[in-house]
Design a protein around this motif. Structure first.
Motif, PDB file in Angstrom:
ATOM      1  N   TRP A   1      42.222  28.653  51.906  1.00  0.00           N
ATOM      2  CA  TRP A   1      43.207  29.500  51.230  1.00  0.00           C
ATOM      3  C   TRP A   1      43.193  30.890  51.868  1.00  0.00           C
ATOM      4  CZ3 TRP A   1      46.356  26.848  48.404  1.00  0.00           C
ATOM      5  CH2 TRP A   1      45.920  25.721  47.705  1.00  0.00           C
ATOM      6  N   VAL A   2      44.282  31.627  51.730  1.00  0.00           N
ATOM      7  CA  VAL A   2      44.322  32.999  52.241  1.00  0.00           C
ATOM      8  C   VAL A   2      43.499  33.936  51.367  1.00  0.00           C
ATOM      9  CG1 VAL A   2      46.560  32.747  53.380  1.00  0.00           C
ATOM     10  CG2 VAL A   2      46.489  33.558  51.031  1.00  0.00           C
ATOM     11  N   ASP A   3      43.232  33.540  50.126  1.00  0.00           N
ATOM     12  CA  ASP A   3      42.427  34.318  49.191  1.00  0.00           C
ATOM     13  C   ASP A   3      41.715  33.321  48.283  1.00  0.00           C
ATOM     14  OD1 ASP A   3      41.343  36.441  47.741  1.00  0.00           O
ATOM     15  OD2 ASP A   3      43.250  37.456  47.430  1.00  0.00           O
ATOM     16  N   THR A   4      40.937  33.785  47.342  1.00  0.00           N
ATOM     17  CA  THR A   4      40.278  32.861  46.425  1.00  0.00           C
ATOM     18  C   THR A   4      41.312  32.219  45.505  1.00  0.00           C
ATOM     19  OG1 THR A   4      39.895  34.572  44.771  1.00  0.00           O
ATOM     20  CG2 THR A   4      38.147  34.212  46.417  1.00  0.00           C
ATOM     21  N   PRO A   5      41.052  31.002  45.013  1.00  0.00           N
ATOM     22  CA  PRO A   5      41.974  30.378  44.068  1.00  0.00           C
ATOM     23  C   PRO A   5      42.262  31.267  42.851  1.00  0.00           C
ATOM     24  CG  PRO A   5      40.392  28.765  44.820  1.00  0.00           C
ATOM     25  CD  PRO A   5      39.954  30.101  45.380  1.00  0.00           C
ATOM     26  N   SER A   6      41.277  32.041  42.426  1.00  0.00           N
ATOM     27  CA  SER A   6      41.444  32.933  41.283  1.00  0.00           C
ATOM     28  C   SER A   6      42.564  33.949  41.517  1.00  0.00           C
ATOM     29  CB  SER A   6      40.119  33.657  41.006  1.00  0.00           C
ATOM     30  OG  SER A   6      40.231  34.502  39.905  1.00  0.00           O
TER      31      SER A   6
ATOM     32  N   SER B   1      43.649  36.361  29.702  1.00  0.00           N
ATOM     33  CA  SER B   1      42.498  36.098  30.561  1.00  0.00           C
ATOM     34  C   SER B   1      42.140  34.620  30.415  1.00  0.00           C
ATOM     35  CB  SER B   1      41.307  36.994  30.193  1.00  0.00           C
ATOM     36  OG  SER B   1      40.944  36.783  28.839  1.00  0.00           O
ATOM     37  N   GLY B   2      41.162  34.186  31.180  1.00  0.00           N
ATOM     38  CA  GLY B   2      40.787  32.785  31.048  1.00  0.00           C
ATOM     39  C   GLY B   2      39.893  32.316  32.171  1.00  0.00           C
ATOM     40  N   THR B   3      39.760  31.006  32.255  1.00  0.00           N
ATOM     41  CA  THR B   3      38.920  30.355  33.260  1.00  0.00           C
ATOM     42  C   THR B   3      39.708  29.239  33.918  1.00  0.00           C
ATOM     43  OG1 THR B   3      36.939  30.814  31.954  1.00  0.00           O
ATOM     44  CG2 THR B   3      36.746  29.122  33.649  1.00  0.00           C
ATOM     45  N   LEU B   4      39.680  29.228  35.233  1.00  0.00           N
ATOM     46  CA  LEU B   4      40.303  28.159  36.000  1.00  0.00           C
ATOM     47  C   LEU B   4      39.230  27.079  36.194  1.00  0.00           C
ATOM     48  CD1 LEU B   4      42.961  27.417  37.402  1.00  0.00           C
ATOM     49  CD2 LEU B   4      42.126  28.575  39.442  1.00  0.00           C
ATOM     50  N   LEU B   5      39.211  26.104  35.307  1.00  0.00           N
ATOM     51  CA  LEU B   5      38.148  25.095  35.279  1.00  0.00           C
ATOM     52  C   LEU B   5      38.269  24.081  36.411  1.00  0.00           C
ATOM     53  CD1 LEU B   5      38.025  24.355  31.455  1.00  0.00           C
ATOM     54  CD2 LEU B   5      36.368  25.642  32.799  1.00  0.00           C
ATOM     55  N   ALA B   6      39.497  23.752  36.786  1.00  0.00           N
ATOM     56  CA  ALA B   6      39.727  22.774  37.851  1.00  0.00           C
ATOM     57  C   ALA B   6      40.874  23.255  38.717  1.00  0.00           C
ATOM     58  CB  ALA B   6      40.044  21.401  37.264  1.00  0.00           C
ATOM     59  N   PHE B   7      40.701  23.092  40.036  1.00  0.00           N
ATOM     60  CA  PHE B   7      41.732  23.474  41.003  1.00  0.00           C
ATOM     61  C   PHE B   7      41.395  22.726  42.286  1.00  0.00           C
ATOM     62  CE2 PHE B   7      43.784  26.333  44.073  1.00  0.00           C
ATOM     63  CZ  PHE B   7      45.013  26.497  43.478  1.00  0.00           C
ATOM     64  N   GLN B   8      41.574  21.393  42.259  1.00  0.00           N
ATOM     65  CA  GLN B   8      41.078  20.591  43.356  1.00  0.00           C
ATOM     66  C   GLN B   8      41.818  19.272  43.512  1.00  0.00           C
ATOM     67  OE1 GLN B   8      38.490  21.493  40.924  1.00  0.00           O
ATOM     68  NE2 GLN B   8      38.152  19.604  39.811  1.00  0.00           N
ATOM     69  N   LEU B   9      41.613  18.681  44.662  1.00  0.00           N
ATOM     70  CA  LEU B   9      42.055  17.317  44.926  1.00  0.00           C
ATOM     71  C   LEU B   9      41.032  16.381  44.307  1.00  0.00           C
ATOM     72  CD1 LEU B   9      43.714  15.147  46.542  1.00  0.00           C
ATOM     73  CD2 LEU B   9      42.101  15.536  48.419  1.00  0.00           C
ATOM     74  N   LEU B  10      41.521  15.349  43.630  1.00  0.00           N
ATOM     75  CA  LEU B  10      40.634  14.313  43.126  1.00  0.00           C
ATOM     76  C   LEU B  10      40.563  13.238  44.200  1.00  0.00           C
ATOM     77  CD1 LEU B  10      41.817  14.151  39.405  1.00  0.00           C
ATOM     78  CD2 LEU B  10      39.869  15.392  40.365  1.00  0.00           C
ATOM     79  N   GLY B  11      39.484  13.236  44.956  1.00  0.00           N
ATOM     80  CA  GLY B  11      39.339  12.365  46.116  1.00  0.00           C
ATOM     81  C   GLY B  11      39.496  10.895  45.774  1.00  0.00           C
ATOM     82  N   GLY B  12      40.338  10.189  46.539  1.00  0.00           N
ATOM     83  CA  GLY B  12      40.563   8.771  46.347  1.00  0.00           C
ATOM     84  C   GLY B  12      41.490   8.422  45.200  1.00  0.00           C
ATOM     85  N   GLN B  13      41.971   9.432  44.443  1.00  0.00           N
ATOM     86  CA  GLN B  13      42.855   9.165  43.302  1.00  0.00           C
ATOM     87  C   GLN B  13      44.309   9.518  43.593  1.00  0.00           C
ATOM     88  OE1 GLN B  13      41.426  10.393  39.400  1.00  0.00           O
ATOM     89  NE2 GLN B  13      39.329  10.501  40.178  1.00  0.00           N
ATOM     90  N   GLY B  14      44.550  10.152  44.737  1.00  0.00           N
ATOM     91  CA  GLY B  14      45.920  10.477  45.112  1.00  0.00           C
ATOM     92  C   GLY B  14      46.593  11.538  44.263  1.00  0.00           C
ATOM     93  N   LYS B  15      45.791  12.472  43.714  1.00  0.00           N
ATOM     94  CA  LYS B  15      46.372  13.534  42.891  1.00  0.00           C
ATOM     95  C   LYS B  15      45.469  14.760  42.876  1.00  0.00           C
ATOM     96  CE  LYS B  15      44.458  11.603  38.612  1.00  0.00           C
ATOM     97  NZ  LYS B  15      44.768  11.045  37.291  1.00  0.00           N
TER      98      LYS B  15
ATOM     99  N   TYR C   1      43.455  25.227  33.206  1.00  0.00           N
ATOM    100  CA  TYR C   1      43.298  26.658  32.928  1.00  0.00           C
ATOM    101  C   TYR C   1      43.073  26.838  31.439  1.00  0.00           C
ATOM    102  CZ  TYR C   1      44.705  31.615  32.508  1.00  0.00           C
ATOM    103  OH  TYR C   1      44.769  32.968  32.238  1.00  0.00           O
ATOM    104  N   ASP C   2      41.906  27.372  31.066  1.00  0.00           N
ATOM    105  CA  ASP C   2      41.622  27.738  29.676  1.00  0.00           C
ATOM    106  C   ASP C   2      42.015  29.195  29.488  1.00  0.00           C
ATOM    107  OD1 ASP C   2      40.719  25.322  28.807  1.00  0.00           O
ATOM    108  OD2 ASP C   2      38.604  25.862  28.694  1.00  0.00           O
ATOM    109  N   ALA C   3      43.043  29.431  28.686  1.00  0.00           N
ATOM    110  CA  ALA C   3      43.599  30.783  28.527  1.00  0.00           C
ATOM    111  C   ALA C   3      43.249  31.366  27.172  1.00  0.00           C
ATOM    112  CB  ALA C   3      45.112  30.733  28.682  1.00  0.00           C
ATOM    113  N   THR C   4      43.073  32.685  27.156  1.00  0.00           N
ATOM    114  CA  THR C   4      42.942  33.426  25.902  1.00  0.00           C
ATOM    115  C   THR C   4      43.931  34.574  25.925  1.00  0.00           C
ATOM    116  OG1 THR C   4      41.181  34.821  26.785  1.00  0.00           O
ATOM    117  CG2 THR C   4      40.502  32.861  25.563  1.00  0.00           C
TER     118      THR C   4
ATOM    119  N   ALA D   1      42.569  38.022  36.673  1.00  0.00           N
ATOM    120  CA  ALA D   1      42.231  36.881  37.537  1.00  0.00           C
ATOM    121  C   ALA D   1      41.254  36.009  36.763  1.00  0.00           C
ATOM    122  CB  ALA D   1      41.622  37.363  38.837  1.00  0.00           C
ATOM    123  N   PRO D   2      41.491  34.706  36.723  1.00  0.00           N
ATOM    124  CA  PRO D   2      40.604  33.849  35.930  1.00  0.00           C
ATOM    125  C   PRO D   2      39.207  33.714  36.537  1.00  0.00           C
ATOM    126  CG  PRO D   2      42.198  32.517  37.130  1.00  0.00           C
ATOM    127  CD  PRO D   2      42.576  33.946  37.341  1.00  0.00           C
ATOM    128  N   ALA D   3      38.249  33.477  35.665  1.00  0.00           N
ATOM    129  CA  ALA D   3      36.888  33.157  36.119  1.00  0.00           C
ATOM    130  C   ALA D   3      36.920  31.779  36.774  1.00  0.00           C
ATOM    131  CB  ALA D   3      35.935  33.172  34.930  1.00  0.00           C
TER     132      ALA D   3
END
Length: 195
Positions: free
Chosen positions: A84-89, A123-137, A142-145, A56-58
């Motif tokens: 979410w039903v669980d953490t994004p990770s 393994s890796g880190t999930l750096l971003a997992f979000q709505l960009l408010g006002g940008q419509g996207k 994910y930084d993977a190793t 599971a990513p950090a």
């Protein structure tokens, strides 16, 4: 006696308005699902050298919860009445594992398979997992190793997907994040390969 009863009931009524047992539950719980599915009823015999361990990513602090994150500039908020039903990770890890196994044919054990020691470890880190408010996207980064037993070489790669949203409501945002996650999972599976 009647006066005491009336006073007690009045006090209880006043206190009831002050006591809270936490937030109201969300109207809906969202999840992620893999678009690449492992076929049912197909047995598999494999060795540790062919297995892939997927951790599971950090997560950064803003994502370490079950809320659906919204980023506007440097500020974070959360969509109301949705979670979410669980953490994004954990959700991200499930899609990664299913996609890697389906696309590569390699076995991806889960945490219940502690005796299996995969030769390849992701393994890796999930750096971003979000709505960009006002940008419509939405944005997923994910930084993977990737490391292999018996080798001192570690491969690293950043995967990024941005997907437009139909609206800034929980259902639309979750659907876009699901699409972005599946796109990244496909890219990761192709990067790992059949080995």
């Amino acid at each position: 006696m009647l006066r005491r009863t009336i006073l007690a009931l009045t006090a209880a009524g006043l206190l009831a308005g002050c006591i809270s047992f936490g937030e109201d539950p969300p109207e809906r719980l969202m999840s992620l699902t893999s678009t690449a599915r492992v076929a049912a009823d197909q047995g598999k015999v494999t060795r540790d050298v062919q297995a892939v361990g997927v951790s599971a990513p950090a997560l950064p602090a803003a994502l370490r919860n079950q809320r659906i994150a919204v980023q506007t500039g440097a500020a974070f908020a959360y969509l109301p009445k949705a979670a979410w039903v669980d953490t994004p990770s954990q959700l991200f890890r499930s899609v990664l594992a299913e996609t890697i196994e389906a696309r590569t044919g390699r076995f991806v054990p889960d945490t219940r398979n502690g005796a299996i020691t995969p030769d390849t470890r992701l393994s890796g880190t999930l750096l971003a997992f979000q709505l960009l408010g006002g940008q419509g996207k939405v944005l997923v980064i994910y930084d993977a190793t990737l490391a292999k037993s018996g080798s001192d070489e570690i491969r690293a790669r950043r995967f990024e997907r941005s997907v437009p949203v139909a609206g800034e409501d929980a259902r639309s945002v979750a659907a876009a994040l699901n699409e972005a996650t599946n796109g990244i999972a496909t890219d990761v599976a192709d990067w790992i390969g059949a080995g």
